[in-house]
Design a protein around this motif. Sequence first.
Motif, mmCIF file in Angstrom:
data_model
loop_
_atom_site.group_PDB
_atom_site.id
_atom_site.type_symbol
_atom_site.label_atom_id
_atom_site.label_comp_id
_atom_site.label_asym_id
_atom_site.label_seq_id
_atom_site.Cartn_x
_atom_site.Cartn_y
_atom_site.Cartn_z
ATOM 1 N N PHE A 206 -13.090 6.107 -2.360
ATOM 2 C CA PHE A 206 -12.925 5.159 -3.474
ATOM 3 C C PHE A 206 -13.362 5.527 -4.819
ATOM 4 N N GLY A 207 -13.776 6.673 -4.997
ATOM 5 C CA GLY A 207 -14.258 7.052 -6.286
ATOM 6 C C GLY A 207 -15.713 6.728 -6.441
ATOM 7 N N GLY A 208 -16.376 6.767 -7.591
ATOM 8 C CA GLY A 208 -17.645 6.348 -7.718
ATOM 9 C C GLY A 208 -18.579 7.559 -7.727
ATOM 10 N N ILE B 99 -3.778 3.135 1.054
ATOM 11 C CA ILE B 99 -3.573 1.624 0.728
ATOM 12 C C ILE B 99 -1.957 1.246 0.489
ATOM 13 N N ARG B 100 -1.409 2.060 0.039
ATOM 14 C CA ARG B 100 0.066 2.296 -0.169
ATOM 15 C C ARG B 100 0.793 1.934 1.336
ATOM 16 N N LYS B 101 0.498 2.588 2.191
ATOM 17 C CA LYS B 101 0.994 2.731 3.430
ATOM 18 C C LYS B 101 0.544 1.178 4.101
ATOM 19 N N ALA B 102 -0.679 0.645 4.035
ATOM 20 C CA ALA B 102 -0.920 -0.572 4.457
ATOM 21 C C ALA B 102 -0.145 -1.609 3.750
ATOM 22 N N TRP C 208 -9.957 -2.267 -1.076
ATOM 23 C CA TRP C 208 -9.144 -2.289 -2.298
ATOM 24 C C TRP C 208 -9.082 -3.810 -3.126
ATOM 25 N N HIS C 209 -8.884 -4.766 -2.079
ATOM 26 C CA HIS C 209 -8.678 -6.082 -2.350
ATOM 27 C C HIS C 209 -10.078 -6.618 -2.563
ATOM 28 N N GLY D 174 -4.231 1.512 8.262
ATOM 29 C CA GLY D 174 -4.877 1.569 6.832
ATOM 30 C C GLY D 174 -5.408 0.147 6.496
ATOM 31 N N ALA D 175 -5.659 -0.798 7.257
ATOM 32 C CA ALA D 175 -6.283 -2.069 7.082
ATOM 33 C C ALA D 175 -7.656 -2.104 6.317
#
Length: 169
Positions: free
Chosen positions: A154-156, A14-17, A116-117, A109-110
């Motif tokens: 993404f966890g969960g 996500i940071r890379k994207a 995330w969004h 990473g899109a």
Amino acid sequence: KIWDNMESRARNIIRKAEKNEINIRKATTEEDLNIYYNLHFETYSRTGASPHSKSYFGYIWKHLLNKNLALVLFAEYKNKIIAAANFGYYKNGATYWTACSSPEALKIGANSLLQWHGIRELRKIGIRWYEVGEAFPNSLDLKEKGLNNYKKSFGGKLYPYFKGIINDN
């Protein structure tokens, strides 16, 4: 807390994207439906899956998106839509419905950025439960294993997932 529960590799992607300056926007128009469907068709053709009909997404646009029961996000890179994700929601629950992307989107990473969004947008409107569909934790199939690892990042928690077919006999 959601961010902290993600695997570090998901946060890094996500940071890379974000560094790649991928912009995320909500889909709203009829033209957005055409963009989504063309990318969906391209994705499913590339992966060998059977694409949904355009009327399937037309229904989502007409009956769910316009009534605030769905969220469709686009990832835009260098003025081109490279990925999209579709989330359905009702009351305090949401589901990851469909997604599509170009090969370029996979490299930068899109898709993770869209997730995330999507999670953040759904939280803003009060969603408390987010379901991402079937997981394949013990699969040896590379496609299923990759999908499982993507969702897991993404966890969960895993919950039982039941599916079946209707026998017409």
